[in-house]
Design an enzyme around this catalytic site. Structure first.
Site, PDB file in Angstrom:
ATOM      1  N   GLU A 188       0.843  -1.201   0.000  1.00  0.00           N
ATOM      2  CA  GLU A 188       0.000   0.000   0.000  1.00  0.00           C
ATOM      3  C   GLU A 188       0.872   1.242   0.000  1.00  0.00           C
ATOM      4  OE1 GLU A 188      -3.543  -2.107   2.628  1.00  0.00           O
ATOM      5  OE2 GLU A 188      -2.364  -0.495   3.538  1.00  0.00           O
TER       6      GLU A 188
ATOM      7  N   GLU B 172      -1.158 -10.769  -5.673  1.00  0.00           N
ATOM      8  CA  GLU B 172      -1.176 -11.566  -6.895  1.00  0.00           C
ATOM      9  C   GLU B 172      -0.475 -10.826  -8.035  1.00  0.00           C
ATOM     10  OE1 GLU B 172      -5.156 -12.291  -4.756  1.00  0.00           O
ATOM     11  OE2 GLU B 172      -3.751 -10.649  -5.034  1.00  0.00           O
TER      12      GLU B 172
END
Length: 131
Positions: free
Chosen positions: A43, A54
């Site tokens: 983030e 992913e």
């Protein structure tokens, strides 16, 4: 899914950078050649801009020259199943197909295995662009 994939996903989840959501995710993709590629969510202050686990794992795979996903492990904590988000389902589809297994785990073990076709039915993939 083997122990190596599970352990690598757990290690990736532990390295996630999730100071805003506090929701750490680890992912591992196995390329068609058998090599494992791990990723974690990352983030930043412009939340929700960031990178999914992913997507990180797929990027590592592509950087290594692999272009086909044989299977995926996604690991996170939570009472419900934590499956790939819609964007990551499409990213997996770029390098996988309807039969690609997606193993949904938490730190205790495998919770459920689904195929990409179950998660992204009637998907649009690279072959749809061929004329």
């Amino acid at each position: 899914m083997d122990d190596a994939m599970f352990n690598l996903a757990r290690d990736a989840m532990a390295r996630a950078y999730a100071p805003y959501s506090k929701f750490s995710v680890g992912a591992v993709v196995r390329g068609a050649g058998g090599k494992l590629y791990a990723g974690c969510n990352v983030e930043n202050a412009a939340y929700p801009q960031g990178c999914c686990a992913e997507a990180s794992a797929i990027s590592a795979m592509v950087m290594d020259g692999e272009t086909s996903i044989a299977e995926v492990v996604v690991m996170a904590r939570g009472d419900g199943l934590v499956t790939p988000c819609g964007g990551c389902r499409q990213r997996i589809r770029e390098f996988g197909d309807d039969a690609t297994p997606i193993h949904v785990c938490d730190e205790k073990g495998l919770r459920q295995t689904l195929t990409l076709g179950q998660l992204l039915p009637l998907s649009f993939g690279p072959e749809n662009l061929k004329t």
